[in-house]
Every structure is written in structure tokens, then in C-alpha cells.
Design an enzyme around this catalytic site. Structure first.
Site, PDB file in Angstrom:
ATOM      1  N   SER A 132      26.445  86.447  -2.701  1.00 55.49           N
ATOM      2  CA  SER A 132      27.408  85.368  -2.880  1.00 55.49           C
ATOM      3  C   SER A 132      26.989  84.443  -4.023  1.00 55.49           C
ATOM      4  O   SER A 132      26.833  84.899  -5.152  1.00 55.49           O
ATOM      5  CB  SER A 132      27.590  84.629  -1.548  1.00 55.49           C
ATOM      6  OG  SER A 132      28.723  83.795  -1.570  1.00 55.49           O
ATOM      7  N   ASP A 137      37.847  90.068   0.921  1.00 59.13           N
ATOM      8  CA  ASP A 137      37.106  88.964   0.311  1.00 59.13           C
ATOM      9  C   ASP A 137      37.771  88.614  -1.016  1.00 59.13           C
ATOM     10  O   ASP A 137      37.971  89.492  -1.856  1.00 59.13           O
ATOM     11  CB  ASP A 137      35.657  89.409   0.076  1.00 59.13           C
ATOM     12  CG  ASP A 137      34.753  88.340  -0.506  1.00 59.13           C
ATOM     13  OD1 ASP A 137      35.252  87.259  -0.869  1.00 59.13           O
ATOM     14  OD2 ASP A 137      33.529  88.590  -0.598  1.00 59.13           O
ATOM     15  N   HIS A 166      33.460  88.549   3.765  1.00 60.26           N
ATOM     16  CA  HIS A 166      32.407  87.838   3.065  1.00 60.26           C
ATOM     17  C   HIS A 166      31.406  87.296   4.090  1.00 60.26           C
ATOM     18  O   HIS A 166      31.795  86.727   5.111  1.00 60.26           O
ATOM     19  CB  HIS A 166      33.000  86.680   2.253  1.00 60.26           C
ATOM     20  CG  HIS A 166      32.032  86.073   1.291  1.00 60.26           C
ATOM     21  ND1 HIS A 166      31.857  86.568   0.023  1.00 60.26           N
ATOM     22  CD2 HIS A 166      31.168  85.043   1.418  1.00 60.26           C
ATOM     23  CE1 HIS A 166      30.936  85.848  -0.599  1.00 60.26           C
ATOM     24  NE2 HIS A 166      30.504  84.914   0.237  1.00 60.26           N
TER      25      HIS A 166
END
Length: 317
Positions: free
Chosen positions: A165, A259, A289
Site C-alpha cells: 500500500s 481495490d 485492499h
């Protein structure tokens, strides 16, 4: 800031569980302390107690202005003569949450399963510290490691950058900056990375209200980290904007299907391949995610993890 969303996604039992527990650990209010406390509690939920299979030691990387806390995971036993190969792990959390404890659900296991050292970076967080503070801390750690890693039994020629991320953003940005230097990493592994300040691609439109990460969330995190939108054009924040990828390291990029960031990873992987960089792309079917923390519980995440291990082993040959 959105936490979960009741969209028409056909989620596996594992993904439904992830959404459920994320809602259980939602913050009491929108104060950053509440957000961090909830995130820390959620991470702890997915972290098994230490079992003595690796050595763990907290250390400090020195710097005149901003020393950086790090955690070094080392395999048991005698280090090779050249030192351990090393994964530098940069955690996710929207540049706002996360710490040395939050990603121990993965860092310990990378150390054990790869038989390498893993160095986790506790970079400064927004909103107290704006861009490029987080990036600069990661750069300080990497550069110190290249010069002094032997002091920690680390082979300075065998370092792979790994991040998920926002951590994937920082790892990719660092690899971009290391191009055409003598210090480039020997590999890069990104899990559902955020790679630009543009939220207009197809996955952002299709999954704008995805559970666990919405486009609104992404704006929130990015504005907290980089309030000056002119910084969104900086390659240290938007590595996707790099025109030259010719000296990037071999790469592994995994994305979650549901996502808004999935196109970031896919497009970046395609561009690396076009630049003749050895790159493996993995699409986590049905994943959300943040699903990496289900690495022990979800077959698709376990498969993603095994592909990542295999790729990193090739990078460290």
C-alpha cells in the site's frame, strides 16, 4: 473516512471476515489518535505471538536530524560469511498509521520463510510529518544500510525493497530515485501499491466504494500526507510518473481485484515490462485492499505470498 462498504461484491468467507473485523476495530472518532489505536488493535488481532523461530531486535538508524527506529529480524544460526541477504520492509497505512508492530504478521514470516534478514522501517507519519518526511526516512535507512549493513551481519549487495500500500509507494519511489546509481536494490516487491495522485483510472471508477479502501479514503490519506497538491507531481510521491524505468530492479507486483488501486500496480508492471525489466504481476482474484494480513487464513493470499517468496528468492540469487 470510510471503513467498510456494502457494495455488491461476491466476497469469500475470508474477505467477509476481514471486512467484519475491520468494522469491529473502527475508530471511536476521526482524531488521529483514535484512528491509530483502532488500526493497532486490528493489526494485533492478526498477529500471532512470537515463537522464537527468528531473532528480533529493535535498533536505531542514526541521522543528524531524524534518527529512524527500525526492527531487525534475523534467522537463527550463523550468518553467511558475506552476511544475510536482506528484505527492507516498508509498511502500509496511508502514510498515517502503522509502526514496527503493525506488520509483524508478515515481517517475521518473510525472515523465516526466506532465511534472510528483514529490516522493518518506522518512518515518520502524517499528519504530524508531511511529504517528503516518510520518503526521506526510508531513504536514510536504505543508504545507511548500504554503507553500514555489515555491522548488522547484512550483505549490502543483496537487498530487496518490499512494501504494501503506502509502503509500496515508498519502496517504488526509492527504487526510482536509486536508478543510475551504484546503490540500486537487487529487487522490488510491491503489494497493492499506491503509485500516483491520479484517481481517474478504470479501477478507481469501478471500485470507488470498495470495502476497506474507497477513493474517498485515498484522497483523505494523500491530502494528509501531501497537503500541497503540487507535490503530487513529485516522483518521490508519484513514482508512476517516472518516464525512465530502464534501471529498475527485477520486480514483483501484486494487486487486489476489488481495490481502487489495482490499476496502479497493473499499469506500473506493464511499464516495467515494456522497459525490459523482469517483472512478475499477480492479480489476487476476489481480494480486498489490506488482505495480506490473511496470509495464514486465505488460500488466495497464501498463493500470492508463495509467488512473492519465489520472486524474491530469484532476486537474491
Amino acid at each position: 473516512m470510510t471503513t467498510v462498504s456494502n457494495m455488491n461484491y461476491e466476497l469469500s468467507e475470508e474477505m467477509q471476515s476481514l471486512v467484519y473485523w475491520s468494522s469491529i476495530y473502527s475508530p471511536a472518532d476521526q482524531h488521529i489518535d483514535s484512528i491509530r489505536a483502532a488500526y493497532d488493535a486490528m493489526c494485533l488481532h492478526y498477529t500471532l505471538p512470537r515463537d522464537g523461530t527468528v531473532d528480533v531486535e529493535d535498533k536505531i538508524v542514526p541521522h543528524d536530524m531524524h534518527p529512524v527506529n527500525v526492527r531487525l529480524y534475523s534467522p537463527l544460526g550463523q550468518a553467511p560469511a558475506q552476511g544475510w541477504s536482506c528484505v527492507v520492509y516498508i509498511h502500509g497505512g496511508g502514510w498515517m498509521v502503522g509502526n514496527l508492530d503493525s506488520h509483524e504478521f508478515i515481517t517475521r514470516y518473510l525472515c523465516r520463510d526466506l532465511n534472510v534478514a528483514v529490516l522493518s522501517v518506522d518512518y515518520r507519519l502524517a499528519p504530524e510529518h508531511h511529504f517528503p518526511a516518510a520518503y526521506e526516512d526510508c531513504e536514510v535507512v536504505y543508504e545507511w544500510l548500504k554503507q553500514h549493513g555489515a555491522d548488522w551481519n547484512i550483505n549490502t549487495d543483496q537487498i530487496v525493497l518490499v512494501g504494501d500500500s503506502a509502503g509500496g509507494n515508498l519502496a517504488a519511489a526509492l527504487a526510482i530515485q536509486l536508478q543510475h546509481t551504484a546503490n540500486q536494490a537487487c529487487g522490488l516487491a510491491l503489494i497493492y501499491p499506491s503509485l500516483s495522485g491520479c484517481f481517474e483510472n478504470e479501477s478507481c471508477q469501478q471500485h470507488a466504494q470498495a470495502p476497506l479502501l474507497s477513493v474517498e479514503d485515498m484522497h483523505y490519506y494523500l491530502k494528509a500526507y501531501a497537503p500541497n497538491t503540487q507535490d503530487w507531481q513529485d516522483l518521490r510521491l508519484s513514482p508512476m510518473l517516472a518516464q525512465d524505468l530502464s534501471d529498475m530492479p527485477p520486480s514483483f507486483i501484486a494487486v487486489a481485484e476489488y481495490d481502487p488501486l489495482s490499476d496502479d500496480g497493473r499499469i506500473f508492471a506493464e511499464r516495467l515490462q515494456q522497459a525490459n525489466i523482469s517483472t512478475e504481476f499477480y492479480l489476487g482474484k476476489g481480494l480486498l485492499h489490506g488482505s495480506l494480513r490473511l496470509v495464514r487464513d486465505c488460500p488466495v493470499v497464501q498463493d500470492l505470498y508463495q509467488h512473492m517468496l519465489s520472486s524474491i528468492k530469484q532476486m537474491l540469487k
